[in-house]
Enzyme design. Structure first.
Site, PDB file in Angstrom:
ATOM      1  N   SER B  21      37.722  36.433  44.646  1.00 63.69           N
ATOM      2  CA  SER B  21      37.230  37.063  43.424  1.00 63.69           C
ATOM      3  C   SER B  21      36.627  36.027  42.469  1.00 63.69           C
ATOM      4  CB  SER B  21      38.386  37.772  42.728  1.00 63.69           C
ATOM      5  OG  SER B  21      37.944  38.347  41.528  1.00 63.69           O
ATOM      6  N   GLY B  72      36.317  33.109  31.928  1.00 65.14           N
ATOM      7  CA  GLY B  72      37.028  34.010  31.011  1.00 65.14           C
ATOM      8  C   GLY B  72      36.736  35.461  31.274  1.00 65.14           C
ATOM      9  N   ASN B  99      39.403  43.377  41.755  1.00 62.18           N
ATOM     10  CA  ASN B  99      40.314  42.420  41.132  1.00 62.18           C
ATOM     11  C   ASN B  99      40.595  42.935  39.714  1.00 62.18           C
ATOM     12  OD1 ASN B  99      40.307  39.596  39.390  1.00 62.18           O
ATOM     13  ND2 ASN B  99      41.319  39.335  41.348  1.00 62.18           N
ATOM     14  N   CYS B 130      44.954  34.561  35.882  1.00 61.29           N
ATOM     15  CA  CYS B 130      43.727  33.975  35.325  1.00 61.29           C
ATOM     16  C   CYS B 130      44.091  33.039  34.180  1.00 61.29           C
ATOM     17  CB  CYS B 130      42.780  35.057  34.806  1.00 61.29           C
ATOM     18  SG  CYS B 130      41.294  34.313  34.089  1.00 61.29           S
ATOM     19  N   ASN B 192      45.513  31.161  42.667  1.00 58.03           N
ATOM     20  CA  ASN B 192      44.462  31.165  41.675  1.00 58.03           C
ATOM     21  C   ASN B 192      44.269  29.705  41.243  1.00 58.03           C
ATOM     22  OD1 ASN B 192      42.659  31.933  39.548  1.00 58.03           O
ATOM     23  ND2 ASN B 192      43.702  33.905  39.445  1.00 58.03           N
TER      24      ASN B 192
HETATM   25  C1  LIG Z   1      33.900  30.419  38.771  1.00 59.37           C
HETATM   26  C2  LIG Z   1      35.166  31.052  39.222  1.00 59.37           C
HETATM   27  C3  LIG Z   1      35.507  32.342  38.766  1.00 59.37           C
HETATM   28  C4  LIG Z   1      36.688  32.939  39.170  1.00 59.37           C
HETATM   29  N1  LIG Z   1      36.984  34.206  38.742  1.00 59.37           N
HETATM   30  C5  LIG Z   1      38.104  34.821  39.193  1.00 59.37           C
HETATM   31  C6  LIG Z   1      38.390  36.167  38.842  1.00 59.37           C
HETATM   32  O1  LIG Z   1      37.629  36.825  38.153  1.00 59.37           O
HETATM   33  N2  LIG Z   1      39.543  36.723  39.306  1.00 59.37           N
HETATM   34  C7  LIG Z   1      40.420  36.027  40.106  1.00 59.37           C
HETATM   35  O2  LIG Z   1      41.447  36.556  40.496  1.00 59.37           O
HETATM   36  N3  LIG Z   1      40.157  34.754  40.468  1.00 59.37           N
HETATM   37  C8  LIG Z   1      39.024  34.142  40.031  1.00 59.37           C
HETATM   38  N4  LIG Z   1      38.748  32.851  40.435  1.00 59.37           N
HETATM   39  C9  LIG Z   1      39.707  32.156  41.310  1.00 59.37           C
HETATM   40  C10 LIG Z   1      39.287  32.235  42.788  1.00 59.37           C
HETATM   41  O3  LIG Z   1      39.282  33.545  43.236  1.00 59.37           O
HETATM   42  C11 LIG Z   1      40.238  31.388  43.657  1.00 59.37           C
HETATM   43  O4  LIG Z   1      41.538  31.918  43.532  1.00 59.37           O
HETATM   44  C12 LIG Z   1      40.268  29.934  43.271  1.00 59.37           C
HETATM   45  O5  LIG Z   1      38.986  29.498  42.911  1.00 59.37           O
HETATM   46  C13 LIG Z   1      40.825  29.018  44.349  1.00 59.37           C
HETATM   47  O6  LIG Z   1      40.089  29.103  45.531  1.00 59.37           O
HETATM   48  P1  LIG Z   1      38.883  28.085  45.915  1.00 59.37           P
HETATM   49  O7  LIG Z   1      39.412  26.698  45.768  1.00 59.37           O
HETATM   50  O8  LIG Z   1      38.494  28.452  47.307  1.00 59.37           O
HETATM   51  O9  LIG Z   1      37.798  28.376  44.939  1.00 59.37           O
HETATM   52  C14 LIG Z   1      37.563  32.240  40.032  1.00 59.37           C
HETATM   53  C15 LIG Z   1      37.215  30.972  40.492  1.00 59.37           C
HETATM   54  C16 LIG Z   1      36.039  30.379  40.106  1.00 59.37           C
HETATM   55  C17 LIG Z   1      35.706  29.004  40.616  1.00 59.37           C
END
Ligand SMILES: Cc1cc2nc3c(=O)[nH]c(=O)nc-3n(C[C@H](O)[C@H](O)[C@H](O)COP(=O)(O)O)c2cc1C
Ligand SMILES: Cc1cc2nc3c(=O)[nH]c(=O)nc-3n(C[C@H](O)[C@H](O)[C@H](O)COP(=O)(O)OP(=O)(O)OC[C@H]3O[C@@H](n4cnc5c(N)ncnc54)[C@H](O)[C@@H]3O)c2cc1C
Ligand SMILES: Cc1cc2nc3c(=O)[nH]c(=O)nc-3n(C[C@H](O)[C@H](O)[C@H](O)COP(=O)(O)OP(=O)(O)OC[C@H]3O[C@@H](n4cnc5c(N)ncnc54)[C@H](O)[C@@H]3O)c2cc1C
Ligand SMILES: Cc1cc2nc3c(=O)[nH]c(=O)nc-3n(C[C@H](O)[C@H](O)[C@H](O)COP(=O)(O)O)c2cc1C
Ligand code: FES
Ligand code: FES
Lengths: 260, 303, 303, 260
Positions: B21, B72, B99, B130, B192
């Site tokens: 997400s 945010g 989500n 978050c 997260n």
């Molecule tokens: C730019 C950005 C926006 C994100 N927005 C959300 C979100 O809206 N909801 C959520 O549950 N996680 C959000 N995440 C977290 C990711 O879903 C994920 O849990 C986290 O980035 C770790 O995984 P990764 O290292 O593969 O990115 C966001 C991550 C990034 C980098």
């Protein structure tokens, strides 16, 4: 599907235009899609421990016959520095084509394109692609000093190119906004375009606004993805926070919330 | 071709590789690159009851092998989603998971109830982790009572598969996992982002408008992998592994540690094609070791 | 030359750049490269009451922008240190700080009492955050009562500067910092390593003999920096910043976030000369901004 | 102070010896200290996002007149691969000299040096530096197949070089331990040295032990620092856990806890 691509390009040339600007020419294996002035590519500079994300660069020239795409890279920090050290024969992964292009001028428009710093490439691309007779195209290029300018003589056939330098080492002394085309003749243009440092774009926008002239600028907000998924590159607009990478980088100044 | 199918409660996935997400928009942006029906599933951008502008620019800072974000939860609200986005994407042939976010338990329920009515949404991911919002979000996810309260109420409002997304910013993540399992979560996804910070030494200012932001990318992978391993041992429900997955080996490591599926996040910014490469890579891995099903490697860590 | 001197309670440092425990041996190994008297201070390898063999090989795994270690406090014990090592290093012209470890409160006291007698050791660092031992270590550092108990007893036994080293593997590190401040700690240092894990996808085995280990290096810097910033706001005692410091900018960021000094750890493995480059770099930074003392940047983050 | 150095070397040559082995020659600006067979350097391969720590390589040759140092790199994983792609003109940071060297043979010793895989370099260095007449030096090199062997003809002047290959494509068919010098003549040597894969070194050690011959091996434990501060590279010995990087990499087999 297939509107955007991720693919490897072969570096065919890397030419130092001056101390900090480099023209990098890239060859694609696959047929290039149509790319317009203002659009950009996002490049993976996977050459060092410190660079994780891609870096966005405006397209400068496209040669559809030979599937060549070029960019002008100005050294700003770690990534751009590394990129300018690349050698012909190496490969670069690009995501492209990204973003929205400048509004292509109408047949009889008189246009002014103002470029500075890393904003030169899209302005020259626009001049060339505008399809206008050169007398309808004025280009003002601003720099700190003559040493920061690059040779644009081959572009004189697309428009009337003028310079300003802060130290007066060539052209009008001062900022682009001190140039008489901007100071005195803004009203004569149908469309004004600007790309470069924020302060420059704001100053140009402000003059265009006062003169009531259509004006588009190309923003260089920090980007993580470049294709609209991360929401990191946003710019506040009259339509809310918009992604510069998909709703821009080109914006009409009336849509921005700039205090101009 | 080996059998790559896995099940997360009632959710049948054609393969265990999904998109995280907030890193894949509302699926359309990825569909611009390739047919997303090849994917195991897609976790859509975090959604709240009403429009949120998110935080001020700048929202991003690059870090060694990772990045900080402070988006945010910018989104147009659940109603906008239902009216404008859902109709365009609902027929993608892969599970689309909403989500769900809120500042209060009531807000989480508000979004959940509306999603419950959407035929083509087979599951929700409850984001209690978050780090980039002032109210709600991670505040719920870092204590057992907080996590329990949201999960309990959302469980009542939701009939399909309920995945709860956990925060890594805690002393004992398996405790939180057990707490939400106890309240009826069908699965947990983790991690997260980690709360981090970046400063520009020259301007002496924070690089993010919000001072702190969420760290993601390969930098966090070793910690995320450890947490997934701990949680997989602690709960009986399926675990979805997330955190810094960049390639096939990373994904397989999470599966070996006990994840039934994985989500690819930040890696998409480097290359949106990575999930397809991982799906192919997992198949090759299974064939190399003469395994018939990906289920044979889930939890298969040899100690 | 700007004034680089800083004070950690009664400990006067000629500059704020020190070496982290477990990454610089007993100072001699670094002195093989250059005169260590140029450094702000040296935190010696973690020491226990008696000889410890540490964990089995393999103890190390490389990770993106970092590494995991599972050394497990291998050391010859405090008596061996006093008899064999201390005499050789005690006249190095820089503060040498003993990193005190134990499986029980009594063991911490045992080491502390012996170090208390050593003239040339001006401070101890109480390690309640080692993630690589089965007993003691991090177990004390992740709860307030645990952290308070060790600090209280060690404080009674120690007359000089007492620095308590905090674990980042907690929900709220500032709470732990306030707890040890309340028990008489003169300073806190943070962070120790994050608990992480690495798996070899091909052998399907953990890469560390202990399965999990401690993550260090630039990967953790954004989280460490955030924690230092939070703790500096929460306590009145000086804070020592640690975690992924690789260059001058990193060190300055920690100072701006509120650290009075920093420790360089894993970076030494890449290049043991980095601390000297940072000392020079901080001086250049101060001169560039026409500041007379490094104290002017401590906590100087502009919000 | 000054016993160990961190400094940049210029890559002067990078020669492919076969598909997976490369000889890299490095030039130092500063005078090289004395370096003996078995000692190693720790190299920063800072060319990719994925490689964080240095990688250790045994010194192969030292030319004190021209301050040249060379290594033989066998491609094993990501770091060694990247290293073999380096071009003359690039720079590499080395930490050196590290570790303890092999016991230099006495004047009239007969020695056997057994090398395989990445263990070749120190064995050839030892043969060369031993100062013994070539008839006193036997070298057995093991490989999977002839394609994995490198050309060592220029070393024939330092000793009698023999080969074994698993597929029998050259030399004795089998493992090094199948070579008659090891199988039948172990007892004639004063000192036996081995460097290569663990299994090979253990097999050689076991034969040397049975024959009651002095035997040293060079271990390749995983290292983080290479100079004795991290305690990651330890090997259980009769004196407890010792650091391979400072108390080794060369060990007398009697000090090791190998089940041989
Ligand atoms: C730019 C950005 C926006 C994100 N927005 C959300 C979100 O809206 N909801 C959520 O549950 N996680 C959000 N995440 C977290 C990711 O879903 C994920 O849990 C986290 O980035 C770790 O995984 P990764 O290292 O593969 O990115 C966001 C991550 C990034 C980098
Ligand atoms: C749509 C778009 C088109 C662009 N076109 C061109 C082009 O044609 N030619 C060109 O030379 N550059 C162009 N840029 C800018 C270019 O992307 C940046 O210069 C580059 O990403 C900097 O990377 P770096 O690693 O060198 O800098 P870093 O080392 O990452 O940063 C150095 C400093 O610059 C700041 N910085 C980094 N990126 C940006 C940015 N995008 N905007 C403002 N400040 C930044 C950082 O905060 C930091 O203070 C464009 C940017 C965008 C968004
Ligand atoms: C004292 C010493 C001297 C050495 N001399 C030479 C030499 O002269 N020539 C040469 O080619 N190599 C030599 N090596 C080995 C060399 O250091 C490794 O091959 C190299 O570090 C592997 O790095 P990589 O990034 O290619 O492998 P990675 O991608 O890091 O790892 C690939 C695989 O190899 C394993 N691995 C990595 N390093 C080692 C190691 N040191 N021992 C065992 N397994 C390992 C990993 O666990 C992984 O499974 C020496 C090692 C030591 C300790
Ligand atoms: C190999 C290794 C051994 C360590 N041993 C100790 C130790 O004995 N005592 C201690 O308090 N911290 C120990 N640490 C933690 C470091 O002192 C430091 O807190 C941590 O590595 C984070 O800083 P860095 O990212 O700069 O390395 C060790 C770290 C490493 C990498
Ligand atoms: S850079 Fe990711 S949305 Fe624009
Ligand atoms: S590699 Fe660090 S002690 Fe040997």
């Amino acid at each position: 599907m297939g509107k955007k691509l991720v693919s490897d390009f072969l570096v065919t040339e890397n030419i130092a235009l001056n101390k900090t600007n480099f023209l990098i020419r890239l060859a694609s294996d696959i047929k290039l899609p149509s790319i317009s002035p203002g659009q950009f590519v996002n490049i993976d500079i996977n050459k060092s421990n410190e660079i994780f994300l891609r870096r966005p660069f405006s397209v400068f020239e496209v040669d559809y016959t030979n599937n060549l795409l070029s960019i002008i890279v100005k050294i700003l920090g770690r990534g751009s520095k590394k990129l300018t050290e690349i050698q012909p024969g190496e490969k670069l992964s690009l995501i492209y084509p990204l973003g929205k292009h400048f509004t292509i001028p109408d047949k009889k428009d008189k246009i002014l394109a103002v470029g500075g710093g890393s904003g030169l490439a899209p302005m020259l691309f626009l001049a060339r692609e505008s399809g206008l007779p050169p007398e309808n195209v004025d280009i003002v290029i601003g720099a700190r000093s003559v040493a920061d300018l690059v040779d644009v003589d081959s572009y004189r056939k697309y428009g009337n190119i003028q310079f300003t330098t802060e130290d007066g080492s060539t052209g009008t002394k001062g900022f682009v906004t001190d140039h008489h085309l901007l100071k005195n003749e803004m009203g004569k243009y149908d469309k004004v375009y600007a790309c470069g440092p924020d302060a420059m774009m704001k100053a140009v926008s402000s003059m265009a606004k006062k003169a009531g002239v259509f004006c588009e600028v190309s923003l260089e907000n920090l980007m993580a993805c470049g294709f609209g998924v991360c929401l990191c590159c946003i710019e506040p607009t009259v339509k809310g926070n918009l992604c510069v990478c998909t709703e821009g980088p080109v914006f009409n100044i009336n849509d921005l919330k700039w205090q101009i | 071709m080996a059998d790559l199918g896995v099940k997360i409660h009632e959710l049948q996935l054609k393969n265990p590789v999904m998109l995280a997400s907030g890193t894949c928009g509302f699926a359309e942006e990825i569909n611009d690159f390739y047919d997303v029906s090849q994917l195991g599933g897609i976790f859509l951008k975090g959604t709240t009851p009403r429009n949120r502008d998110g935080n001020l620019y700048p929202r991003m800072a690059e870090t060694p092998s990772g990045m900080l974000n402070a988006v945010g939860l910018q989104n147009k609200g659940i109603d906008f989603f239902i009216e404008n986005i859902y109709p365009r994407i609902k027929d993608y042939n892969t599970p689309l998971i909403v989500n769900v976010n809120g500042s209060t338990v009531e807000e989480y329920i508000e979004v959940t109830e509306k999603v419950n009515e959407l035929d083509k949404i087979p599951a929700i991911e409850l984001n209690i982790s978050c780090p980039n919002v002032k109210e709600g979000g991670m505040a719920f996810g870092v204590t057992c009572p907080g996590a329990e309260a949201v999960t309990r109420e959302v469980r009542k409002a939701y009939k399909k598969t309920l995945i709860v997304k956990l925060s890594p910013n805690v002393t004992d993540v398996s405790e939180i996992a057990r707490a939400v399992e106890g309240q009826g979560a069908d699965s947990v996804s983790l991690v997260n982002t980690f709360v981090g910070m970046a400063i520009d030494a020259e301007t002496r200012r924070p690089l993010l408008s919000t001072v702190t932001g969420g760290l993601s990318g390969p930098a966090i992978k070793p910690i995320a992998l450890r947490m997934v391993w701990q949680v997989a041992k602690a709960v009986k429900i399926p675990v979805i592994g997330i955190g810094g997955i960049m390639n096939t080996a990373d994904a397989i490591e999470f599966l070996l540690a006990g994840a039934s599926a994985v989500q690819v996040g930040t890696a998409l910014f480097k290359d949106p094609l990575i999930p397809l490469q991982i799906i192919k890579g997992i198949n090759e891995y299974l064939e190399k070791y003469k395994m018939e099903s990906v289920k044979q490697i889930i939890g298969g860590l040899q100690m």
